[in-house]
Write an enzyme that holds these catalytic residues in place. Structure first.
Site, PDB file in Angstrom:
ATOM      1  N   TRP A 140      35.558 -24.002 -10.449  1.00 28.98           N
ATOM      2  CA  TRP A 140      36.240 -23.197 -11.464  1.00 28.98           C
ATOM      3  C   TRP A 140      37.593 -22.678 -10.970  1.00 28.98           C
ATOM      4  O   TRP A 140      38.419 -22.266 -11.768  1.00 28.98           O
ATOM      5  CB  TRP A 140      35.365 -22.028 -11.886  1.00 28.98           C
ATOM      6  CG  TRP A 140      34.225 -22.394 -12.783  1.00 28.98           C
ATOM      7  CD1 TRP A 140      34.252 -22.432 -14.159  1.00 28.98           C
ATOM      8  CD2 TRP A 140      32.892 -22.763 -12.414  1.00 28.98           C
ATOM      9  NE1 TRP A 140      33.014 -22.808 -14.644  1.00 28.98           N
ATOM     10  CE2 TRP A 140      32.166 -23.014 -13.612  1.00 28.98           C
ATOM     11  CE3 TRP A 140      32.225 -22.916 -11.182  1.00 28.98           C
ATOM     12  CZ2 TRP A 140      30.810 -23.396 -13.612  1.00 28.98           C
ATOM     13  CZ3 TRP A 140      30.891 -23.308 -11.192  1.00 28.98           C
ATOM     14  CH2 TRP A 140      30.198 -23.543 -12.393  1.00 28.98           C
ATOM     15  N   ARG A 197      22.755 -19.335  -7.625  1.00 34.76           N
ATOM     16  CA  ARG A 197      22.242 -20.071  -8.787  1.00 34.76           C
ATOM     17  C   ARG A 197      20.710 -20.163  -8.754  1.00 34.76           C
ATOM     18  O   ARG A 197      20.051 -20.064  -9.788  1.00 34.76           O
ATOM     19  CB  ARG A 197      22.862 -21.467  -8.843  1.00 34.76           C
ATOM     20  CG  ARG A 197      22.542 -22.177 -10.140  1.00 34.76           C
ATOM     21  CD  ARG A 197      23.449 -23.373 -10.412  1.00 34.76           C
ATOM     22  NE  ARG A 197      23.423 -23.686 -11.840  1.00 34.76           N
ATOM     23  CZ  ARG A 197      22.950 -24.816 -12.354  1.00 34.76           C
ATOM     24  NH1 ARG A 197      22.498 -25.767 -11.566  1.00 34.76           N
ATOM     25  NH2 ARG A 197      22.927 -24.993 -13.650  1.00 34.76           N
ATOM     26  N   HIS A 216      18.365 -18.855 -11.747  1.00 30.62           N
ATOM     27  CA  HIS A 216      17.446 -19.725 -12.498  1.00 30.62           C
ATOM     28  C   HIS A 216      15.986 -19.355 -12.277  1.00 30.62           C
ATOM     29  O   HIS A 216      15.147 -19.605 -13.149  1.00 30.62           O
ATOM     30  CB  HIS A 216      17.693 -21.197 -12.145  1.00 30.62           C
ATOM     31  CG  HIS A 216      18.866 -21.768 -12.884  1.00 30.62           C
ATOM     32  ND1 HIS A 216      18.989 -23.101 -13.194  1.00 30.62           N
ATOM     33  CD2 HIS A 216      19.962 -21.169 -13.391  1.00 30.62           C
ATOM     34  CE1 HIS A 216      20.127 -23.301 -13.859  1.00 30.62           C
ATOM     35  NE2 HIS A 216      20.740 -22.143 -13.975  1.00 30.62           N
TER      36      HIS A 216
HETATM   37 FE1  CCH Z   1      26.029 -21.165 -13.999  1.00 32.79          FE
HETATM   38  N1  CCH Z   1      26.246 -23.198 -14.044  1.00 32.79           N
HETATM   39  N2  CCH Z   1      25.710 -21.131 -15.999  1.00 32.79           N
HETATM   40  N3  CCH Z   1      25.665 -19.169 -13.906  1.00 32.79           N
HETATM   41  N4  CCH Z   1      26.240 -21.246 -11.977  1.00 32.79           N
HETATM   42  C1  CCH Z   1      26.524 -24.015 -12.976  1.00 32.79           C
HETATM   43  C2  CCH Z   1      26.780 -23.630 -11.687  1.00 32.79           C
HETATM   44  C3  CCH Z   1      26.667 -22.317 -11.238  1.00 32.79           C
HETATM   45  C4  CCH Z   1      25.753 -22.202 -16.844  1.00 32.79           C
HETATM   46  C5  CCH Z   1      25.831 -23.542 -16.462  1.00 32.79           C
HETATM   47  C6  CCH Z   1      26.085 -23.981 -15.168  1.00 32.79           C
HETATM   48  C7  CCH Z   1      25.377 -18.355 -14.968  1.00 32.79           C
HETATM   49  C8  CCH Z   1      25.469 -18.704 -16.310  1.00 32.79           C
HETATM   50  C9  CCH Z   1      25.609 -19.994 -16.768  1.00 32.79           C
HETATM   51  C10 CCH Z   1      26.207 -20.146 -11.137  1.00 32.79           C
HETATM   52  C11 CCH Z   1      25.780 -18.872 -11.470  1.00 32.79           C
HETATM   53  C12 CCH Z   1      25.511 -18.444 -12.757  1.00 32.79           C
HETATM   54  C13 CCH Z   1      26.534 -25.377 -13.430  1.00 32.79           C
HETATM   55  C14 CCH Z   1      26.777 -26.584 -12.550  1.00 32.79           C
HETATM   56  C15 CCH Z   1      26.266 -25.354 -14.778  1.00 32.79           C
HETATM   57  C16 CCH Z   1      26.181 -26.554 -15.695  1.00 32.79           C
HETATM   58  C17 CCH Z   1      25.509 -26.995 -11.780  1.00 32.79           C
HETATM   59  C18 CCH Z   1      25.769 -28.152 -10.845  1.00 32.79           C
HETATM   60  O1  CCH Z   1      26.191 -29.201 -11.326  1.00 32.79           O
HETATM   61  O2  CCH Z   1      25.532 -27.979  -9.635  1.00 32.79           O
HETATM   62  C19 CCH Z   1      25.707 -21.729 -18.221  1.00 32.79           C
HETATM   63  C20 CCH Z   1      25.726 -22.618 -19.443  1.00 32.79           C
HETATM   64  C21 CCH Z   1      25.631 -20.371 -18.160  1.00 32.79           C
HETATM   65  C22 CCH Z   1      25.599 -19.369 -19.270  1.00 32.79           C
HETATM   66  O3  CCH Z   1      25.728 -19.657 -20.421  1.00 32.79           O
HETATM   67  C23 CCH Z   1      24.969 -17.072 -14.479  1.00 32.79           C
HETATM   68  C24 CCH Z   1      24.529 -15.902 -15.357  1.00 32.79           C
HETATM   69  C25 CCH Z   1      25.047 -17.125 -13.101  1.00 32.79           C
HETATM   70  C26 CCH Z   1      24.706 -16.066 -12.069  1.00 32.79           C
HETATM   71  C27 CCH Z   1      24.761 -14.776 -12.299  1.00 32.79           C
HETATM   72  C28 CCH Z   1      26.674 -20.543  -9.814  1.00 32.79           C
HETATM   73  C29 CCH Z   1      26.855 -19.633  -8.607  1.00 32.79           C
HETATM   74  C30 CCH Z   1      26.961 -21.912  -9.884  1.00 32.79           C
HETATM   75  C31 CCH Z   1      27.499 -22.806  -8.755  1.00 32.79           C
HETATM   76  C32 CCH Z   1      26.354 -23.499  -8.060  1.00 32.79           C
HETATM   77  C33 CCH Z   1      26.789 -24.408  -6.937  1.00 32.79           C
HETATM   78  O4  CCH Z   1      25.941 -25.169  -6.479  1.00 32.79           O
HETATM   79  O5  CCH Z   1      27.940 -24.372  -6.495  1.00 32.79           O
END
Ligand code: CCH
Length: 285
Positions: free
Chosen positions: A186, A43, A47
């Site tokens: 998820w 993530r 970002h």
């Molecule tokens: Fe995402 N993401 N993401 N995401 N994401 C969150 C967590 C992860 C969106 C929203 C969220 C991508 C696209 C999108 C990861 C990778 C990717 C969370 C929870 C939100 C909200 C954050 C929290 O509370 O910690 C949205 C909206 C989109 C697109 O529309 C893409 C692209 C990627 C990478 C290729 C990963 C991995 C996580 C888990 C992080 C963790 O700390 O476990």
């Protein structure tokens, strides 16, 4: 020592295979989340890179501006300080690595070491100061739907197929109420890179979670797994849905497409030195 040696650019003085190994050694921690920093490293890399705007050619991972306020404080980046802090000792150990290279490489390590595809990666990003921070609002808002998701990713230069592949990273990790406000993983194996984002999305009946938090969805029988409103858009939007169905039934195609799209994401807006080699690191055993 010779003058020539002094003129070697910093990025050439780093053994990236060793950095890869050292990042991999930082992944496991039984007291953190589901036992791995891999998801939050992925993530962070996303970002750091996903702020790119192809029209103005600003943002992206080149300057690692995600580490500076105000960008570090943007709502979408809540919690990513945890990942940066975990990686900081490696910046001290490898003084010549840029933060941009370190954060993007950590994303590659996260994907590969959790069982995902290999991802090509190049070094040579050079860090920028806080005045290069991108404005808030360049990363997607999880409360919105397909139009918004397209606006955000088209701005970076991705098409529908690449967007559908990238969001498959939501097989990894979880939402944290104290970071995004959303809650839960998820699927049942959040530290393994799979195509489960697609299979879960299609195979479950998703119902609104009954709580006073932000609107999200949970699977009907157990309530143990979640989907964001933006995730649900991939099921309801017909053009996205074609790819969701493809990746749900064909994990190899997902891995290939994810690998290419993620490598592209990490390079958005970066002007690499001409002699920067492309690495394809072998996952460790
Ligand atoms: Fe995402 N993401 N993401 N995401 N994401 C969150 C967590 C992860 C969106 C929203 C969220 C991508 C696209 C999108 C990861 C990778 C990717 C969370 C929870 C939100 C909200 C954050 C929290 O509370 O910690 C949205 C909206 C989109 C697109 O529309 C893409 C692209 C990627 C990478 C290729 C990963 C991995 C996580 C888990 C992080 C963790 O700390 O476990």
């Amino acid at each position: 020592y010779s003058k020539q040696q002094d003129e070697t650019p910093a990025w050439k003085k780093v053994n990236y295979q060793n950095v890869y190994k050292d990042i991999a050694d930082l992944l496991e921690d039984e007291n953190y989340d589901d036992g791995s920093y891999g998801p939050v490293f992925v993530r962070l890399a996303w970002h750091a890179s996903g702020t790119y705007d192809k029209k103005t050619r600003t943002g992206g991972s080149a300057g690692a501006t995600i580490r500076h306020a105000p960008e570090s404080e943007h709502g979408a980046n809540a919690g990513l300080n945890v990942a940066r802090r975990r990686l900081e000792p490696l910046k001290q150990k490898y003084r010549n690595i840029s933060y941009g290279d370190l954060y993007t490489l950590a994303g590659v390590v996260g994907v590969q070491e959790l069982g995902g595809p290999t991802v090509q990666w190049r070094p040579g990003r050079s860090d920028k100061q806080a005045d290069a921070c991108t404005p808030d609002g360049r990363l997607p808002d999880a409360a919105q739907g397909a139009d918004h998701v397209r606006d955000i990713f088209y701005r970076m230069g991705f098409d529908d197929r690449e967007i559908a592949a990238l969001v498959g990273a939501h097989a990894l990790g979880r939402c944290h109420t104290y970071r995004s406000g959303f809650d839960g993983p998820w699927n049942a194996s959040p530290t393994v890179f799979t195509n489960f984002f697609y299979t879960e999305l299609l195979e479950n009946t998703w119902v609104p979670k009954k709580w006073d938090g932000p609107k999200q969805f949970v699977d009907k029988p157990t309530g143990a797994f979640m989907m964001l409103p933006a995730d649900m858009a991939f099921k309801t939007d017909p053009r996205f849905r074609t790819y969701i169905e493809l990746y749900a039934r064909d994990q190899d195609t997902f891995f290939n497409d994810f690998s290419a799209a993620f490598a592209k994401l990490l390079e958005l807006g970066v002007k690499f030195p001409e002699d920067a080699p492309t690495y394809r690191f072998k996952p460790l055993d």
